[in-house]
Scaffold this motif. Structure first.
Motif, PDB file in Angstrom:
ATOM      1  N   TRP A   1     -96.883  25.734  -6.462  1.00  0.00           N
ATOM      2  CA  TRP A   1     -95.459  25.606  -6.696  1.00  0.00           C
ATOM      3  C   TRP A   1     -95.018  25.061  -8.058  1.00  0.00           C
ATOM      4  O   TRP A   1     -93.835  25.090  -8.372  1.00  0.00           O
ATOM      5  CB  TRP A   1     -94.790  24.738  -5.616  1.00  0.00           C
ATOM      6  CG  TRP A   1     -95.081  25.170  -4.203  1.00  0.00           C
ATOM      7  CD1 TRP A   1     -95.834  26.241  -3.798  1.00  0.00           C
ATOM      8  CD2 TRP A   1     -94.630  24.525  -3.009  1.00  0.00           C
ATOM      9  NE1 TRP A   1     -95.886  26.304  -2.425  1.00  0.00           N
ATOM     10  CE2 TRP A   1     -95.150  25.263  -1.916  1.00  0.00           C
ATOM     11  CE3 TRP A   1     -93.848  23.409  -2.741  1.00  0.00           C
ATOM     12  CZ2 TRP A   1     -94.904  24.914  -0.582  1.00  0.00           C
ATOM     13  CZ3 TRP A   1     -93.602  23.068  -1.416  1.00  0.00           C
ATOM     14  CH2 TRP A   1     -94.120  23.806  -0.361  1.00  0.00           C
TER      15      TRP A   1
ATOM     16  N   ASN B   1     -97.963  30.338   4.832  1.00  0.00           N
ATOM     17  CA  ASN B   1     -97.476  29.545   5.959  1.00  0.00           C
ATOM     18  C   ASN B   1     -96.862  30.509   6.949  1.00  0.00           C
ATOM     19  O   ASN B   1     -95.966  31.279   6.597  1.00  0.00           O
ATOM     20  CB  ASN B   1     -96.427  28.518   5.502  1.00  0.00           C
ATOM     21  CG  ASN B   1     -95.212  29.170   4.911  1.00  0.00           C
ATOM     22  OD1 ASN B   1     -95.303  29.739   3.804  1.00  0.00           O
ATOM     23  ND2 ASN B   1     -94.090  29.140   5.628  1.00  0.00           N
TER      24      ASN B   1
ATOM     25  N   GLU C   1     -93.558  14.367  -0.848  1.00  0.00           N
ATOM     26  CA  GLU C   1     -93.185  15.476   0.011  1.00  0.00           C
ATOM     27  C   GLU C   1     -92.021  16.241  -0.601  1.00  0.00           C
ATOM     28  O   GLU C   1     -90.946  16.378  -0.024  1.00  0.00           O
ATOM     29  CB  GLU C   1     -92.848  14.974   1.417  1.00  0.00           C
ATOM     30  CG  GLU C   1     -92.509  16.049   2.443  1.00  0.00           C
ATOM     31  CD  GLU C   1     -93.508  17.198   2.495  1.00  0.00           C
ATOM     32  OE1 GLU C   1     -94.704  16.978   2.224  1.00  0.00           O
ATOM     33  OE2 GLU C   1     -93.070  18.323   2.790  1.00  0.00           O
TER      34      GLU C   1
HETATM   35  C1  LIG Z   1     -92.799  24.804   6.096  1.00  0.00           C
HETATM   36  O1  LIG Z   1     -94.055  24.228   6.389  1.00  0.00           O
HETATM   37  C2  LIG Z   1     -95.045  24.729   5.542  1.00  0.00           C
HETATM   38  O2  LIG Z   1     -96.016  25.413   6.231  1.00  0.00           O
HETATM   39  C3  LIG Z   1     -95.652  23.643   4.738  1.00  0.00           C
HETATM   40  C4  LIG Z   1     -95.808  22.306   5.024  1.00  0.00           C
HETATM   41  N1  LIG Z   1     -96.382  21.771   3.897  1.00  0.00           N
HETATM   42  C5  LIG Z   1     -96.539  22.759   2.979  1.00  0.00           C
HETATM   43  N2  LIG Z   1     -96.118  23.894   3.521  1.00  0.00           N
HETATM   44  C6  LIG Z   1     -97.018  22.583   1.576  1.00  0.00           C
HETATM   45  O3  LIG Z   1     -98.105  23.451   1.309  1.00  0.00           O
HETATM   46  C7  LIG Z   1     -97.361  21.137   1.285  1.00  0.00           C
HETATM   47  O4  LIG Z   1     -97.283  20.971  -0.118  1.00  0.00           O
HETATM   48  C8  LIG Z   1     -96.423  20.205   2.058  1.00  0.00           C
HETATM   49  O5  LIG Z   1     -96.592  18.864   1.677  1.00  0.00           O
HETATM   50  C9  LIG Z   1     -96.719  20.374   3.564  1.00  0.00           C
HETATM   51  C10 LIG Z   1     -95.964  19.392   4.448  1.00  0.00           C
HETATM   52  O6  LIG Z   1     -94.596  19.681   4.416  1.00  0.00           O
END
Ligand SMILES: CO[C@H](O)c1c[n+]2c([nH]1)[C@H](O)[C@@H](O)[C@H](O)[C@H]2CO
Length: 450
Positions: A126, A225, A409
Motif C-alpha cells: 500500500w 482479501n 492500523e
Molecule cells: C478488510 O480486512 C482486510 O482483509 C485486512 C485486514 N488487514 C489487512 N487487510 C492489511 O493487509 C493489514 O495491513 C491490516 O493491518 C490488517 C488488519 O486490519
C-alpha cells in the motif's frame, strides 16, 4: 469436524509464521535516503489518521529489527511475512536505487535465514512512492512498468535468499479504500478512478510476475482479501446483493489473475464508469502463479440496500461475537471460502497470509503477562477451520498470523492492537502476549494439540 481432543495433523512442511507490513512497523520513513510514500504524505495531512497518529516511529522496527528477529526465533516462528517500502529502494519510484534501503532488507533477510526463519516478501503493501503518485500513481498505465522495474531491483538483490515473493497485498483494499471511498491513501473518491486503479494494479501484478520469471528461480504469488458473503434472507433482492458483493470483493482480482477475465457483475456495479479493457491487458494480467495468499478476517451477512456503489451491505448478527474492529468472529467462513476457492480456481497452493483480530488487551500484568484469551480462541478456531478445509482436499501450505507486533492500523492509528506481541509505543518494549506463547507451543507441536 473438530471433535474434542482430536489429533490435528497439518501437512508436512506446513509453514507457520507471522506477518507485518513496512509502513505499519518500521518508522524512520525518510531515513538513509528513503523517499516519502503516499502514507507518509497522507499521515501528515490533518484529519486523515485517528488521533493524528503517523508512521514516523511506529514500532521503530527499522532500528530494532535485530531484536525483533531474535524475538521471532524465541517464539519459534518458522516464517515471517513482511513488505518492502518501495520508496526506500527507489526514492523517486523509478530510476535511482538507494543502496542503503536495499542493504536494510538484505540484512533483515540474512538475519531471518540465520535464525531458521523463512522470509516471505511482499513487494507492495500500500505504500506507493509519493513521487509516483505525483505522476498519476495507479491511474497511470505506466504504473505496470514502474512496478516491474521495482520488482526487478529486488529480485536481483534478494532472490535465492527470498524464495517466496508476493506482488500485491490486497488490491481490493488499495482500490476501495484509496480510490473509491477515500479512507486510505491517496484518499480519492471516484467511481471512475476506482476501476482504472484496480485494473492497473492487476496489470502491474502481471508485469512483476513476468519480470520475476525472467530473473527469479523460486515462487511468486498474489495476496487477496476475500470474505464469504451469506444472504441475510432468502429474498431475491438479498441473493442479488450477495452476487454483487461477492463479485466486487472476491472475484474482481482472482478472476483476472487466474481466469483472464472480470466477473460480469462489475459492469452492472460500475455502469458507465466501467471501461472497455484491451484484450491484451488480460494476457498480461493472467500469469501462472505458484501460490495465492488469502487474508481472512471475517464474513459478511449481506442484504440489499441503497449503499454506493454496491447496493449491498453487511448486517450485524445479534448473537455474533465481534472483534474491536467490528468484524464478526466466524471461523466457518474460512472453511467455506477455501472450498469455494478450490472449486472455482482449482488446486493452486494457498497460504493463509493474514488471519487475526484486534481485541481489547489488558495492560501488562505485574508478572509481565498479557492475558488475551479471546485472541487464542480466535486463532485456535481459525486453525481448526483451515484443518477442516485441508481434510476436504484444499492445498493449504501455511499460516501467517496477523500480526507479529501491535502496529499502525492505517487510518485507525494505533487504536487497534492485532499483535501477538504487545508494543509499548512510548518505551518500544515488546511483551509477548499469552497468544504468542500459545502460538509458539502450537508451532512446536505442529498443530497437534490445537
Ligand atoms: C478488510 O480486512 C482486510 O482483509 C485486512 C485486514 N488487514 C489487512 N487487510 C492489511 O493487509 C493489514 O495491513 C491490516 O493491518 C490488517 C488488519 O486490519
Amino acid at each position: 469436524m473438530n471433535e474434542p481432543g482430536k489429533d490435528f495433523q497439518f501437512p508436512q512442511g506446513f509453514l507457520w509464521g507471522a506477518a507485518t507490513a513496512a509502513h505499519q512497523i518500521e518508522g524512520s520513513p525518510l531515513a538513509d535516503g528513503a523517499g516519502p510514500s503516499i502514507w507518509t504524505r497522507f499521515a501528515h495531512t490533518p484529519g486523515m489518521i485517528l488521533n493524528g497518529d503517523t508512521g514516523d516511529v511506529a514500532c521503530d522496527h527499522y532500528r530494532r529489527w535485530q531484536d525483533d528477529v531474535a524475538l521471532m526465533r524465541e517464539l519459534g516462528l518458522k516464517a515471517y511475512r513482511f513488505s518492502v517500502s518501495w520508496s526506500r529502494i527507489l526514492p523517486e519510484g523509478t530510476g535511482r536505487v538507494n543502496q542503503a534501503g536495499l542493504d536494510f532488507y538484505s540484512r533483515l533477510v540474512d538475519a531471518l535465514l540465520e535464525n531458521g526463519i523463512e522470509p516471505l516478501l511482499t513487494l507492495y503493501h500500500w505504500d506507493l512512492p509519493a513521487a509516483l503518485d505525483d505522476r498519476g500513481g495507479w491511474l497511470n498505465r505506466d504504473s505496470a512498468d514502474w512496478f516491474a522495474e521495482y520488482g526487478s531491483v529486488l529480485y536481483r538483490a534478494l532472490d535465492g535468499r527470498v524464495k517466496k515473493w508476493v506482488t500485491l497485498n490486497e488490491p481490493w483494499v488499495v482500490t476501495d479504500g484509496g480510490y473509491l471511498h477515500g479512507a486510505l491513501a491517496p484518499g480519492h473518491r471516484s467511481r471512475y478512478e476506482a476501476p482504472i486503479a484496480s485494473h492497473n494494479l492487476m496489470r502491474a501484478h502481471g508485469a512483476a510476475v513476468q519480470a520475476y520469471r525472467a530473473e527469479g528461480a523460486h515462487e511468486i504469488g498474489l495476496v487477496v482479501n476475500i470474505e464469504p458473503k451469506y444472504p441475510a434472507s432468502d429474498s431475491a433482492a438479498d441473493a442479488a446483493a450477495v452476487d454483487r458483493a461477492h463479485a466486487y470483493m472476491n472475484e474482481q482480482y482472482l478472476h483476472p489473475a487466474l481466469l483472464g477475465r472480470y466477473p460480469d457483475r462489475l459492469r452492472e456495479i460500475f455502469g458507465d464508469a466501467w471501461p472497455q479493457w484491451p484484450d491484451a491487458d488480460f494476457d498480461l494480467i493472467r500469469q501462472p502463479l505458484d501460490f495465492v495468499g488469502i487474508n481472512y478476517y471475517t464474513r459478511s451477512v449481506t442484504r440489499a440496500d441503497d449503499s454506493y456503489p454496491l447496493n449491498a451491505g453487511a448486517v450485524r448478527q445479534p448473537l455474533g461475537t465481534y472483534s474491536e474492529t467490528g468484524w464478526e468472529v466466524f471461523p466457518q467462513g474460512l472453511t467455506d471460502l477455501l472450498l469455494w476457492f478450490k472449486n472455482t480456481y482449482g488446486d493452486i497452493p494457498v497460504y493463509i497470509t493474514e488471519n487475526g483480530a484486534a481485541f481489547f488487551d489488558p495492560p501488562v500484568a505485574e508478572e509481565g503477562r498479557i492475558r488475551d484469551p479471546l485472541r487464542i480462541d480466535y486463532l485456535r478456531k481459525h486453525l481448526r477451520a483451515i484443518h477442516d478445509a485441508i481434510e476436504a482436499g484444499v492445498d493449504v501450505r501455511g499460516y501467517m498470523v496477523w500480526s507479529l507486533l501491535d502496529n499502525l492500523e492505517w487510518s485507525l492509528g494505533y487504536s487497534k492492537r492485532f499483535g501477538i506481541v504487545h508494543v509499548n509505543y512510548d518505551s518500544q518494549q515488546r511483551t509477548p502476549k499469552d497468544s504468542a506463547l500459545w502460538y509458539g507451543r502450537m508451532i512446536a507441536s505442529h498443530g497437534r494439540h490445537l
